[in-house]
Motif scaffolding. Structure first.
Motif, mmCIF file in Angstrom:
data_model
loop_
_atom_site.group_PDB
_atom_site.id
_atom_site.type_symbol
_atom_site.label_atom_id
_atom_site.label_comp_id
_atom_site.label_asym_id
_atom_site.label_seq_id
_atom_site.Cartn_x
_atom_site.Cartn_y
_atom_site.Cartn_z
ATOM 1 N N ALA A 1 -1.464 4.191 4.217
ATOM 2 C CA ALA A 1 -2.650 3.722 4.930
ATOM 3 C C ALA A 1 -2.470 4.041 6.412
ATOM 4 O O ALA A 1 -1.340 4.140 6.898
ATOM 5 N N LEU B 1 0.851 -1.183 0.000
ATOM 6 C CA LEU B 1 0.000 0.000 0.000
ATOM 7 C C LEU B 1 0.893 1.241 0.000
ATOM 8 O O LEU B 1 1.824 1.339 0.801
ATOM 9 N N ARG B 2 0.590 2.184 -0.866
ATOM 10 C CA ARG B 2 1.388 3.408 -0.912
ATOM 11 C C ARG B 2 1.235 4.203 0.384
ATOM 12 O O ARG B 2 2.195 4.837 0.840
ATOM 13 N N ASN C 1 -3.189 2.625 -5.301
ATOM 14 C CA ASN C 1 -2.696 2.633 -3.922
ATOM 15 C C ASN C 1 -2.339 1.245 -3.414
ATOM 16 O O ASN C 1 -1.452 1.114 -2.566
#
Length: 241
Positions: free
Chosen positions: A153, A150-151, A224
């Protein structure tokens, strides 16, 4: 051919961990133990079993090896890195990463030195200081595979009652490799090289971005989240003392 090699690499690693495969008929070699080594780590590097190394060197306690010790490695040709995880995420058709100067990508995390190294075959590409779990919240050890990236979170955990609750918005460049354990950037401290986390592997923001872009699975621009799959496999992560 590449698919066949990937399947063979997975089978060999599983049998190494179980210590139950037949050794290949190659010449013996000698290995010098370095700081942070374990018999399991050495066995994975050379694709032999822990039991075979113990028998070849008359070792009774696998935990009693010392820095500088000479070990005979039976029936090997050259050291190879782990090529598949043993954490239950299987990808039988995983393509083999190839490079003219190196080999398969994998990540080596040394909890003793608080370092993480990007490896391509037996070539160290990049090493950085990290912060792993404390004694109350230790980082897991073993061989795993990144299963989702995930880019950014949010992350939350701990307990208000125990006084260790936390909520961290927009944690960058997360790579989960086992349950809720991940490798990610940390903007809330700069104490890398020392244990700090609740089990995750913290990096500085620059290196976190580098490892995120280097490791699989690939995350397309503008997206993402990316999950590991046979056509877009996650990179192997080896965590040890």
């Amino acid at each position: 051919m590449q698919h066949a090699k990937a399947r063979l690499g997975f089978i060999v690693l599983v049998l190494v961990v179980l210590g139950s495969f037949a050794e290949r008929a190659y010449a013996d070699t000698t290995y010098t133990v370095v700081h942070g080594d374990t018999l399991t780590r050495i066995a994975i590097r050379y694709n032999v079993s822990v039991t075979a190394i113990m028998q070849a060197n008359e070792i009774r306690n696998p935990n009693r090896i010392v820095e500088g010790q000479q070990l005979k490695i039976p029936g090997v040709s050259a050291p190879t890195p782990p090529s598949e995880p043993t954490s239950g995420v299987t990808t039988p058709d995983t393509p083999v990463y190839s490079s003219p100067t190196a080999g398969i990508k994998w990540i080596d995390v040394n909890l003793s030195t608080q370092t993480m190294t990007a490896m391509e075959g037996t070539v160290a590409v990049k090493t950085t200081l990290v912060s792993t779990g404390t004694y109350r919240h230790p980082t897991v050890t073993g061989v795993f595979r990144i299963y989702v990236k995930l880019r950014a979170a949010p992350m939350t955990g701990g307990s208000r009652r125990a006084g260790d609750y936390y909520y961290l918005p927009a944690v960058p460049n997360i790579m989960y490799f086992y349950s809720g354990y991940g490798i990610h950037g940390a903007y809330w401290h700069h104490n890398f090289g020392h244990t700090m986390s609740h089990g995750c592997i913290n990096e500085n923001l620059v290196d976190a971005k580098w490892f995120f872009d280097w490791a699989g699975p690939y995350v397309p621009q503008g997206v993402n989240v990316a999950w590991s799959s046979p056509s877009n496999p996650g990179t192997t992560v080896y965590i040890h003392y």
